[in-house]
Design an enzyme around this catalytic site. Structure first.
Site, PDB file in Angstrom:
ATOM      1  N   ARG A  68       0.780  -1.299  -0.014  1.00 48.46           N
ATOM      2  CA  ARG A  68       0.160   0.039  -0.035  1.00 48.46           C
ATOM      3  C   ARG A  68       0.768   1.078  -0.079  1.00 48.46           C
ATOM      4  O   ARG A  68       0.651   2.301  -0.711  1.00 48.46           O
ATOM      5  CB  ARG A  68      -0.949  -0.046   1.356  1.00 48.46           C
ATOM      6  CG  ARG A  68      -2.026   1.167   1.449  1.00 48.46           C
ATOM      7  CD  ARG A  68      -2.840   0.959   2.569  1.00 48.46           C
ATOM      8  NE  ARG A  68      -3.648  -0.106   2.423  1.00 48.46           N
ATOM      9  CZ  ARG A  68      -4.735  -0.093   1.705  1.00 48.46           C
ATOM     10  NH1 ARG A  68      -5.355   0.776   1.016  1.00 48.46           N
ATOM     11  NH2 ARG A  68      -5.624  -1.311   1.815  1.00 48.46           N
TER      12      ARG A  68
ATOM     13  N   ASP B 169     -13.650   6.893   6.995  1.00 45.65           N
ATOM     14  CA  ASP B 169     -14.939   7.506   6.855  1.00 45.65           C
ATOM     15  C   ASP B 169     -15.262   8.362   8.406  1.00 45.65           C
ATOM     16  O   ASP B 169     -16.346   8.382   8.756  1.00 45.65           O
ATOM     17  CB  ASP B 169     -16.323   6.899   6.363  1.00 45.65           C
ATOM     18  CG  ASP B 169     -15.930   6.004   5.088  1.00 45.65           C
ATOM     19  OD1 ASP B 169     -16.235   4.955   4.883  1.00 45.65           O
ATOM     20  OD2 ASP B 169     -15.503   6.964   4.251  1.00 45.65           O
TER      21      ASP B 169
ATOM     22  N   GLY C 116      -8.725   7.963   9.745  1.00 44.49           N
ATOM     23  CA  GLY C 116      -9.925   6.832   9.821  1.00 44.49           C
ATOM     24  C   GLY C 116     -10.593   6.546   8.767  1.00 44.49           C
ATOM     25  O   GLY C 116     -10.041   6.905   7.500  1.00 44.49           O
TER      26      GLY C 116
ATOM     27  N   ARG D  84     -10.090   2.951  -2.178  1.00 42.76           N
ATOM     28  CA  ARG D  84      -8.975   2.486  -1.337  1.00 42.76           C
ATOM     29  C   ARG D  84      -8.723   3.259  -0.167  1.00 42.76           C
ATOM     30  O   ARG D  84      -9.242   4.568  -0.525  1.00 42.76           O
ATOM     31  CB  ARG D  84      -7.922   2.342  -2.315  1.00 42.76           C
ATOM     32  CG  ARG D  84      -7.768   1.585  -3.643  1.00 42.76           C
ATOM     33  CD  ARG D  84      -7.431   0.171  -3.203  1.00 42.76           C
ATOM     34  NE  ARG D  84      -7.762  -0.745  -4.284  1.00 42.76           N
ATOM     35  CZ  ARG D  84      -7.702  -1.789  -4.624  1.00 42.76           C
ATOM     36  NH1 ARG D  84      -7.346  -2.769  -3.412  1.00 42.76           N
ATOM     37  NH2 ARG D  84      -7.801  -2.781  -5.249  1.00 42.76           N
TER      38      ARG D  84
ATOM     39  N   THR E 180     -16.693  11.563  -0.592  1.00 41.05           N
ATOM     40  CA  THR E 180     -18.270  11.483  -0.462  1.00 41.05           C
ATOM     41  C   THR E 180     -18.490  10.179  -0.026  1.00 41.05           C
ATOM     42  O   THR E 180     -17.775   9.081  -0.360  1.00 41.05           O
ATOM     43  CB  THR E 180     -18.762  11.391  -1.797  1.00 41.05           C
ATOM     44  OG1 THR E 180     -18.295  10.439  -2.896  1.00 41.05           O
ATOM     45  CG2 THR E 180     -18.435  12.741  -2.530  1.00 41.05           C
ATOM     46  N   HIS E 181     -19.516   9.890   0.900  1.00 43.36           N
ATOM     47  CA  HIS E 181     -19.871   8.607   1.406  1.00 43.36           C
ATOM     48  C   HIS E 181     -21.493   8.386   1.497  1.00 43.36           C
ATOM     49  O   HIS E 181     -22.173   9.289   1.710  1.00 43.36           O
ATOM     50  CB  HIS E 181     -19.230   8.571   2.995  1.00 43.36           C
ATOM     51  CG  HIS E 181     -19.741   7.187   3.394  1.00 43.36           C
ATOM     52  ND1 HIS E 181     -18.843   6.113   3.084  1.00 43.36           N
ATOM     53  CD2 HIS E 181     -20.635   6.554   4.327  1.00 43.36           C
ATOM     54  CE1 HIS E 181     -19.399   4.791   3.883  1.00 43.36           C
ATOM     55  NE2 HIS E 181     -20.321   5.245   4.459  1.00 43.36           N
TER      56      HIS E 181
ATOM     57  N   ASP F 149      -9.445  11.782   6.987  1.00 47.64           N
ATOM     58  CA  ASP F 149      -8.343  11.736   7.982  1.00 47.64           C
ATOM     59  C   ASP F 149      -7.915  10.367   8.125  1.00 47.64           C
ATOM     60  O   ASP F 149      -8.268   9.611   6.971  1.00 47.64           O
ATOM     61  CB  ASP F 149      -8.894  12.149   9.434  1.00 47.64           C
ATOM     62  CG  ASP F 149      -9.947  11.139  10.006  1.00 47.64           C
ATOM     63  OD1 ASP F 149     -10.363  11.766  11.070  1.00 47.64           O
ATOM     64  OD2 ASP F 149     -10.276  10.166   9.605  1.00 47.64           O
TER      65      ASP F 149
ATOM     66  N   SER G 128     -22.893  11.764   2.821  1.00 46.34           N
ATOM     67  CA  SER G 128     -22.187  12.640   3.614  1.00 46.34           C
ATOM     68  C   SER G 128     -21.045  12.893   3.045  1.00 46.34           C
ATOM     69  O   SER G 128     -20.523  12.213   1.999  1.00 46.34           O
ATOM     70  CB  SER G 128     -21.780  12.120   4.865  1.00 46.34           C
ATOM     71  OG  SER G 128     -22.848  11.558   5.776  1.00 46.34           O
TER      72      SER G 128
HETATM   73  C1  GRF Z   1     -20.704   6.563  -4.511  1.00 45.90           C
HETATM   74  O1  GRF Z   1     -21.879   6.491  -3.918  1.00 45.90           O
HETATM   75  C2  GRF Z   1     -19.520   6.809  -3.348  1.00 45.90           C
HETATM   76  O2  GRF Z   1     -19.850   7.548  -2.334  1.00 45.90           O
HETATM   77  C3  GRF Z   1     -19.259   5.311  -3.026  1.00 45.90           C
HETATM   78  O3  GRF Z   1     -19.430   4.491  -4.257  1.00 45.90           O
HETATM   79  C4  GRF Z   1     -20.276   5.312  -5.052  1.00 45.90           C
HETATM   80  C5  GRF Z   1     -19.655   5.655  -6.218  1.00 45.90           C
HETATM   81  O4  GRF Z   1     -20.215   6.086  -7.172  1.00 45.90           O
HETATM   82  N1  GRF Z   1     -18.133   5.090  -2.561  1.00 45.90           N
HETATM   83  P1  GRF Z   1     -19.641   6.812  -8.504  1.00 45.90           P
HETATM   84  O5  GRF Z   1     -18.537   6.125  -8.983  1.00 45.90           O
HETATM   85  O6  GRF Z   1     -19.321   8.121  -8.456  1.00 45.90           O
HETATM   86  O7  GRF Z   1     -20.963   6.573  -9.605  1.00 45.90           O
END
Ligand code: GRF
Length: 196
Positions: free
Chosen positions: A63, A143, A141, A89, A106-107, A139, A134
């Site tokens: 990694r 998410d 951690g 990753r 983004t999550h 950081d 969200s």
């Molecule tokens: C998104 O919901 C992202 O938050 C999550 O996987 C999805 C990826 O969607 N980790 P895309 O590749 O942006 O269409």
């Protein structure tokens, strides 16, 4: 504001930023797109004429060496902000330290609920009536960083993981486009958020 966006999948969130940046008024531009594999979403970069690079995780012994190469590629574009959007990753600490706080993710859940790679599936399995989307400052951690913005998304009876995820993604896209705008115009200060 110059952005490097990192993806692993379809890149629908990337596409939302590319489309937003078509508007001359939008104060951010995607200067390059990176991926850890031959991600389908790289097609969006090609369509919009944006340079892209891949640093295949599987091509490196570990990694850390993968992370060093990824960091070097990112830095070559001298971005103001790095956006992880569907990037699957974990970045090595050295990479997070080098980019923080100008590194957001983004999550597809209402953090701190359901962190990790299966946020949508976990929400469904938990039987909750609402989950969310969200945007966080990354950081070391998983998410776990400071929340920039988030919004609730309903879970409907009979939802499959795909149906729920497709209901979450438009919210993610809207939060992401808005957050990049707020960061560009100073309404959101990542340094303050990261130190809070
Ligand atoms: C998104 O919901 C992202 O938050 C999550 O996987 C999805 C990826 O969607 N980790 P895309 O590749 O942006 O269409």
């Amino acid at each position: 504001l110059s952005l490097v966006v990192l993806i692993s999948g379809g890149g629908s969130n990337l596409r939302a930023l590319l489309e937003a940046a078509e508007d001359a008024e939008y104060p951010a531009r995607v200067v390059a797109v990176g991926a850890d594999r031959q991600a389908d979403g790289l097609e969006h970069a090609e369509e919009f004429g944006i340079p892209s690079f891949t640093v295949p995780f599987t091509s490196f012994p570990d990694r850390e060496s993968w992370g060093e190469e990824l960091l070097e590629q990112i830095r070559s574009w001298n971005p103001d902000l790095v956006v992880l959007s569907g990037f699957m990753r974990l970045l090595p600490p050295r990479v997070v330290e080098a980019l923080s706080p100008d590194l957001i993710n983004t999550h597809p859940a209402y953090l701190p609920e359901f962190p990790g790679a299966h946020g949508v599936r976990d929400a469904l399995a938990a039987g909750v009536s609402q989950t969310g989307a969200s945007l966080i400052v990354v950081d070391n951690g998983v998410d776990a960083g400071p929340i920039i913005s988030q919004e609730r998304v309903p879970v409907l009876p009979g939802d499959t993981e795909a149906q729920l995820h497709e209901r979450i993604k438009p919210v993610e896209r809207r939060l992401l486009v808005q957050a990049v705008l707020d960061i560009a115009n100073g309404h959101v200060n990542l340094k303050e958020l990261a130190q809070a």
